[in-house]
Design a protein around this motif. Structure first.
Motif, PDB file in Angstrom:
ATOM      1  N   THR A  74       0.828  -1.195   0.000  1.00 54.76           N
ATOM      2  CA  THR A  74       0.000   0.000   0.000  1.00 54.76           C
ATOM      3  C   THR A  74       0.867   1.251   0.000  1.00 54.76           C
ATOM      4  N   TYR A  75       1.935   1.264   0.795  1.00 51.60           N
ATOM      5  CA  TYR A  75       2.849   2.414   0.799  1.00 51.60           C
ATOM      6  C   TYR A  75       3.540   2.569  -0.552  1.00 51.60           C
ATOM      7  N   ILE A  76       3.921   1.457  -1.172  1.00 56.51           N
ATOM      8  CA  ILE A  76       4.544   1.521  -2.494  1.00 56.51           C
ATOM      9  C   ILE A  76       3.569   2.121  -3.497  1.00 56.51           C
ATOM     10  N   ALA A  77       2.338   1.636  -3.507  1.00 56.05           N
ATOM     11  CA  ALA A  77       1.330   2.148  -4.442  1.00 56.05           C
ATOM     12  C   ALA A  77       1.027   3.615  -4.174  1.00 56.05           C
ATOM     13  N   ALA A  78       0.944   4.002  -2.914  1.00 59.81           N
ATOM     14  CA  ALA A  78       0.666   5.395  -2.573  1.00 59.81           C
ATOM     15  C   ALA A  78       1.799   6.315  -3.025  1.00 59.81           C
ATOM     16  N   THR A  79       3.029   5.867  -2.880  1.00 58.89           N
ATOM     17  CA  THR A  79       4.168   6.668  -3.302  1.00 58.89           C
ATOM     18  C   THR A  79       4.149   6.889  -4.809  1.00 58.89           C
ATOM     19  N   VAL A  80       3.929   5.825  -5.547  1.00 57.05           N
ATOM     20  CA  VAL A  80       3.889   5.938  -7.010  1.00 57.05           C
ATOM     21  C   VAL A  80       2.705   6.792  -7.452  1.00 57.05           C
ATOM     22  N   ALA A  81       1.547   6.582  -6.859  1.00 50.38           N
ATOM     23  CA  ALA A  81       0.359   7.335  -7.242  1.00 50.38           C
ATOM     24  C   ALA A  81       0.507   8.822  -6.927  1.00 50.38           C
ATOM     25  N   LEU A  82       1.034   9.144  -5.759  1.00 46.07           N
ATOM     26  CA  LEU A  82       1.209  10.550  -5.392  1.00 46.07           C
ATOM     27  C   LEU A  82       2.223  11.241  -6.286  1.00 46.07           C
ATOM     28  N   THR A  83       3.305  10.557  -6.613  1.00 48.17           N
ATOM     29  CA  THR A  83       4.301  11.123  -7.517  1.00 48.17           C
ATOM     30  C   THR A  83       3.724  11.329  -8.906  1.00 48.17           C
ATOM     31  N   GLY A  84       3.004  10.328  -9.400  1.00 45.27           N
ATOM     32  CA  GLY A  84       2.388  10.459 -10.724  1.00 45.27           C
ATOM     33  C   GLY A  84       1.357  11.560 -10.775  1.00 45.27           C
ATOM     34  N   TRP A  85       0.513  11.633  -9.742  1.00 44.12           N
ATOM     35  CA  TRP A  85      -0.507  12.683  -9.698  1.00 44.12           C
ATOM     36  C   TRP A  85       0.129  14.061  -9.667  1.00 44.12           C
TER      37      TRP A  85
END
Length: 95
Positions: A74-85
């Protein structure tokens, strides 16, 4: 000085000084996009939810390994999603 402490201090400063508050809060505030972004991120309060669930698994001594793996991804996905957004948002603003 952990990030939540710094955030709380900045929140008190912006909340108590009328000039700073009027820059961010209100329909005609020039920096309201910052306030809206902070409000949106704070709405979901992800770290708090993780701490509560982690405490429950420790309390009942079940599913600790599964919970750790879930939090990791979940932390990995959140990091990637926040960076992409953030990247897409800045790209839209620069156009």
């Amino acid at each position: 000085m952990s990030p939540p402490v710094v955030g709380a201090i900045l929140g008190f400063i912006f909340g108590t000084i009328t000039l700073l508050r009027n820059l961010m809060v209100g329909d005609v505030a020039p920096l309201r996009v910052i306030y809206d972004s902070i409000k949106l991120l704070g709405k979901y309060d992800f770290p708090n939810a993780c701490n509560i669930a982690g405490t429950m698994t420790q309390l009942f001594e079940i599913a600790q390994e599964e919970c750790s793996i879930l939090y990791f991804w979940t932390y990995i996905a959140a990091t990637v999603a926040l960076t992409g957004w953030s990247t897409i948002f800045m790209w839209i603003l620069s156009s």
